[in-house]
Write an enzyme that holds these catalytic residues in place. Sequence first.
Site: not given
Ligand code: ATR
Length: 285
Positions: A16, A68, A132, A152-154, A156, A252
């Site tokens: 957009k 980016k 990111g 965060n899901r992960t 670390d 957003g």
């Molecule tokens: P972006 O640049 O859009 O942030 P990214 O660097 O791939 O993309 O990061 C995606 C984020 O969304 C990560 O924090 C990811 O969690 P993980 O680090 O555990 O992978 C999170 N994410 C993506 N799908 C998710 C889901 N179904 N539930 C929870 N977190 C999710």
Amino acid sequence: MTDKYAVIGNPIDHSKSPQIHKMFAQQTGQDISYEAIEAPLEEGGFKDKVIQLRDKGYRGCNVTVPFKFEAFKLAAVLSERAQVAQAVNTLKFDGATILGDNTDGAGLVRDIQQNLKFSLQGRDILLLGAGGAAWGVSLPLLEAEANINIFNRTTDKAQQLSHGLQVFLKRDLYTRKGLKFGLPNFVNSYAELSSKQFDFVINATSAGLTGSEIPLPPTIFAPGALAYDMMYGRETPFMKFAREHGAQVADGLGMLVEQAAESFYIWRGIRPDTAPVIAVLRTAK
Ligand code: ATR
């Protein structure tokens, strides 16, 4: 003479940004053109495209997914917020020099504070995600003097983001700017989250892209809390969950327009009025 700008991504059809920047140009009387350009995904494809544009006399460009980080590496001079984000969404050509900035966080903060009229100062924020998008917005959120907690899901990766911010803050901002905020924290587990409430819950994950739920305790929203999803275009499971548990909800779209306005300001030195542009995009949805 018309000054040329563009947005570079892959894919780019959905962007957009050309529509937004054309409205900004009309409104401010700036003589600019702005087009969407797809760069090839293969190694060097993005860099070649940017160099080509610079050498053709373009004045700058926006950068979107997935370039980016490459833009961050390409820029010779980086703003502080781009250094922390390790990502660049705005390039400005100053002669042969490529300047890199990141306007995403400023766009988010402006949307929350100016458009939605919530103050972030001293408030407790839960930032969901540590990719990111989360890195991109973290410094401006801290500069708004908010207390950031990262989940965060992960785990670390949440720890890395919180640590990265702490290192930066200790090195620099705390002493230099004297801002008042707590050091960013990371939340270790869902169980830890269950005992907490937040004034702002900001979804910076990409879960909404696939319509996935992010498991959150229903008690997470403090009274009057704002749940903000950095995605736009449709209600995500996160937004639905927040609405059902008493939070005010925002998508957003405002952030999209505000980050564009901040880029426009970097290039043109003029801040466009974003409200009419947001209104046009909302009705066009
Ligand atoms: P972006 O640049 O859009 O942030 P990214 O660097 O791939 O993309 O990061 C995606 C984020 O969304 C990560 O924090 C990811 O969690 P993980 O680090 O555990 O992978 C999170 N994410 C993506 N799908 C998710 C889901 N179904 N539930 C929870 N977190 C999710």
